[in-house]
Design an enzyme around this catalytic site. Structure first.
Site, PDB file in Angstrom:
ATOM      1  N   GLY A 186       3.280   6.182   8.688  1.00 45.24           N
ATOM      2  CA  GLY A 186       2.472   6.084   7.597  1.00 45.24           C
ATOM      3  C   GLY A 186       1.068   5.917   8.053  1.00 45.24           C
ATOM      4  O   GLY A 186       0.735   5.017   9.175  1.00 45.24           O
ATOM      5  N   GLU A 437      11.682   0.192   7.632  1.00 46.73           N
ATOM      6  CA  GLU A 437      12.286  -1.334   8.330  1.00 46.73           C
ATOM      7  C   GLU A 437      13.824  -1.998   8.389  1.00 46.73           C
ATOM      8  O   GLU A 437      14.144  -2.835   8.063  1.00 46.73           O
ATOM      9  CB  GLU A 437      11.401  -2.275   7.324  1.00 46.73           C
ATOM     10  CG  GLU A 437      10.113  -2.631   7.511  1.00 46.73           C
ATOM     11  CD  GLU A 437       9.876  -2.907   8.898  1.00 46.73           C
ATOM     12  OE1 GLU A 437      10.280  -3.817   9.436  1.00 46.73           O
ATOM     13  OE2 GLU A 437       9.022  -2.053   9.536  1.00 46.73           O
TER      14      GLU A 437
END
Length: 699
Positions: A186, A437
């Site tokens: 991102g 994550e």
């Protein structure tokens, strides 16, 4: 009428969620600043009608205006100017009600510099981050590899000064294959001017030293133009989260200074010689804890996202009418149907439960970080244990939240399919969370790896005391019984007994302990009896690990929920009425998941068939108990209409005029006849291209 039925003080629950009345007042003030900003940039009214490029441009503008407002309000002044370190920042960021493409700068880039770079590097780069001259991202994932970081292909090869490197030596960053292209980070696509690039370090002797971090400039800090050898771009439209410029990057002989390698834990000198630094155990763990805090933020985010969906669906279900009462005239509220309650209320309970777990996990990590920084004694088992907790909770909460938001959308019927309901974008934007994550299907391995050590300690009766300060210590009473072949059984004598939180906690503890021991037993049998390798045994146990991790997650969440309620009441943040309604939610949460996973409670005889029947009836009973407080419970979240962005979930319940207003606003309705009439539709209706002539040409 709905709000008058509440048995508790809504504002007290709101204060609890905010961290006290002062924080509630501050949040409302900051939300008002955003909503009333004279520039109008924060308006979300036209979001659904904007092209993705327009959304991205507007969201970057929102981020810039947000930073400008933070400076004017003095947010971050108490942190030496670090806006993103302020307690107010997350609050005002959420007030925007839209995703900001700058996010990876403070979520991943800055924490990497803080935790992995040495003192001189931090002193050089963090002020640039603070002043928003350096805007960064975290570039780990590649087109061909994600979480398997040992297989990453990007290279950083040492180039000595004598062979053309900069003074003191350089690194040459390369993407040697198509699959080595960085892909997905991102903020990388169009926003960042720097990246923390994860690459294979090739030292001066040509030895591959494995994965290390390198700060790589991507774009000019003067005009944002790409630097030589760097290619970046956006990866294209995604299922959601499209404000964010998830990007790709390729590097061709990009030269950076030797000191742009993160050097807190390892270094390469001017000759290219690689050396691992001897740093304190505490220092290495600080870096580890800093990165785990991202998972705590994700757990907290799961609670908030699921809560938003529950607010919309509960309010709409209270407004929407379906069917008639026995008099044949009075229409019934959809929320009065038990089936609808069964779809919504367990999710509402989960959103509150996740709040307590997210808060506790964040506090645990901050406490560990403080101890490490101050060089206070810290049991190694505690750090491993919180890693297991964060892995388990991240995996479970994001799965439930993602599935739950979609269930809420479906529970709104046809209108839930409208963009103006707010639910489709909430769902598709949130869908990234089960993957980022740590993929949710993979994280249980991290959980079980830690818990198997506890099983070994219990079996050998050695080292169990090391776990006393750990979350997993809650398993010990049941583990002591199960590993030695004993048998536990639910002690509920009546249906009412089955609703007691201590009884439910004991059941969830037993189930989790038994399933963890089952993993250990299965692997032991595969290796010792079937002759499997450890890798084969591990692979064969992955499904069982997933079940055990989920069971452990539910135990932790239920325990955090019940303990959190007691703590809030003890601190006088909430009173007895508020504690009662929170306990009702905790009981429903436990009973619902027990019914859902009933086979795991029955298969070893922990529950009897008779006790199992009580569970289903009690779920039904607690749906009725919560019904009178349902609207008040979502009101307590205090999510403004501005943030909710939903015609269905409005506080005033004035649903239908706003659905129609949103429909009329669509640019497709701007002209009449519609924009597709001339020439396409006109050819069909007036031009006669569809007229049947009775003959057909043969082409």
């Amino acid at each position: 009428r709905e709000r008058k039925n509440a048995t508790f003080h809504v504002e007290k629950i709101t204060n609890m969620l905010d961290g006290g009345k002062t924080r509630t007042d501050r949040r409302r003030y900051l939300e008002a600043v955003i909503e009333r900003d004279p520039t109008g940039i924060f308006s979300n009214d036209d979001n659904h009608f904007l092209h993705r490029t327009q959304r991205h441009i507007r969201s970057v503008a929102k981020g810039v205006r947000l930073i400008e407002l933070c400076r004017k309000l003095g947010i971050g002044d108490e942190c030496g100017g670090e806006i993103t370190e302020s307690q107010d920042f997350q609050v005002i960021l959420e007030a925007v009600g839209d995703d900001v493409p700058l996010a990876l700068h403070w979520v991943m880039f800055q924490p990497n510099i803080s935790s992995l770079c040495d003192e001189e590097q931090r002193a050089r780069w963090l002020p640039l981050c603070r002043d928003w001259r350096m805007i960064g991202c975290y570039a780990q994932t590649e087109l061909g590899h994600g979480s398997n970081i040992r297989a990453l292909e990007t290279t950083a090869t040492f180039l000595p000064e004598a062979r053309g490197g900069e003074k003191g030596g350089s690194w040459v960053i390369n993407s040697p294959t198509l699959t080595s292209a960085k892909f997905w980070p991102g903020t990388l696509g169009r926003t960042a001017n720097h990246a923390m690039v994860i690459a294979r370090l090739i030292d001066g002797e040509g030895i591959d030293r494995g994965i290390h971090n390198f700060l790589v400039p991507l774009r000019s800090m003067e005009d944002h133009s790409l630097l030589p050898g760097v290619t970046t771009g956006d990866i294209g439209p995604k299922i959601g989260y499209n404000n964010m410029d998830n990007g790709f990057a390729m590097f061709k002989n990009v030269v950076i200074p030797r000191r742009n390698m993160a050097m807190r834990f390892a270094e390469v000198d001017e000759t290219g010689k690689y050396r691992k630094k001897h740093v304190s155990d505490a220092a290495s763990k600080v870096a580890y804890i800093t990165m785990m805090q991202v998972r705590a933020m994700i757990v907290q985010g799961a609670a908030k996202a699921l809560a938003m969906a529950c607010v919309i669906t509960t309010r709409y279900s209270a407004v929407r009418k379906q069917g008639f009462a026995e008099d044949g005239k009075t229409e019934l509220q959809v929320l009065d149907y038990r089936q609808q309650q069964h779809r919504i209320f367990p999710l509402l309970a989960a959103s509150y439960a996740f709040y307590f777990s997210g808060r506790k996990l964040w506090t645990q990590l901050k406490n560990i970080e403080e101890k490490l920084i101050k060089a206070k004694p810290l049991n190694k088992a505690v750090v491993s244990d919180v890693h297991a907790t964060s892995s388990a909770l991240k995996s479970f909460t994001t799965t439930v939240a993602a599935d739950g938001i979609e269930d809420c959308r479906k529970a709104c019927g046809g209108h839930g399919f409208l963009s103006s309901s707010g639910l489709p974008e909430l769902f598709t934007t949130y869908l990234q969370s089960p993957t980022v994550e740590g993929d949710n299907a993979m994280l249980p391995q991290h959980v079980i790896r830690v818990l198997l050590k506890l099983v070994q300690a219990v079996q050998s009766n050695q080292g169990v005391e090391d776990y006393k300060a750990c979350d997993s210590y809650t398993l010990v009473p049941s583990l002591k019984v199960v590993v030695h072949g004993g048998h536990e059984q639910c002690n509920a004598i009546t249906s009412q007994d089955m609703c007691q939180l201590p009884t439910l906690l004991s059941a969830f503890r037993h189930r989790a302990a038994r399933l963890v021991v089952a993993v250990a037993s299965q692997m032991n049998e595969d290796v010792t009896v079937k002759g499997s390798s450890m890798q084969e045994a591990w692979n064969n146990a992955l499904v069982a690990m997933g079940k055990a991790s989920r069971a452990y997650s539910l135990l932790l969440i239920l325990q955090d929920f019940t303990e959190g309620i007691v703590e809030e009441q003890r601190n006088q943040i909430i009173g007895r009425p508020e504690a009662d309604v929170m306990n009702d939610l905790a009981k429903l949460f436990a009973l619902y998941w027990m019914e859902k996973d009933m086979g795991e409670f029955l298969e070893d005889g922990y529950l009897s068939p008779g006790q199992a029947k009580w569970v289903a009836s009690n779920v039904n009973s607690y749906l009725a108990v919560i019904r009178k407080n349902a609207v008040a419970l979502v009101d307590a979240r205090d999510i403004s209409d501005f943030r909710l962005k939903s015609a269905l979930g409005r506080y005033d319940g004035d649903v239908y005029p706003h659905i129609m207003a949103a429909a009329k606003k669509d640019p497709l309705n701007a002209v009449d006849p519609g924009p597709a009439y001339d020439p396409a539709l006109k050819r069909l209706i007036k031009g006669g291209v569809g007229v049947y002539s009775g003959t057909a040409s043969r082409l």
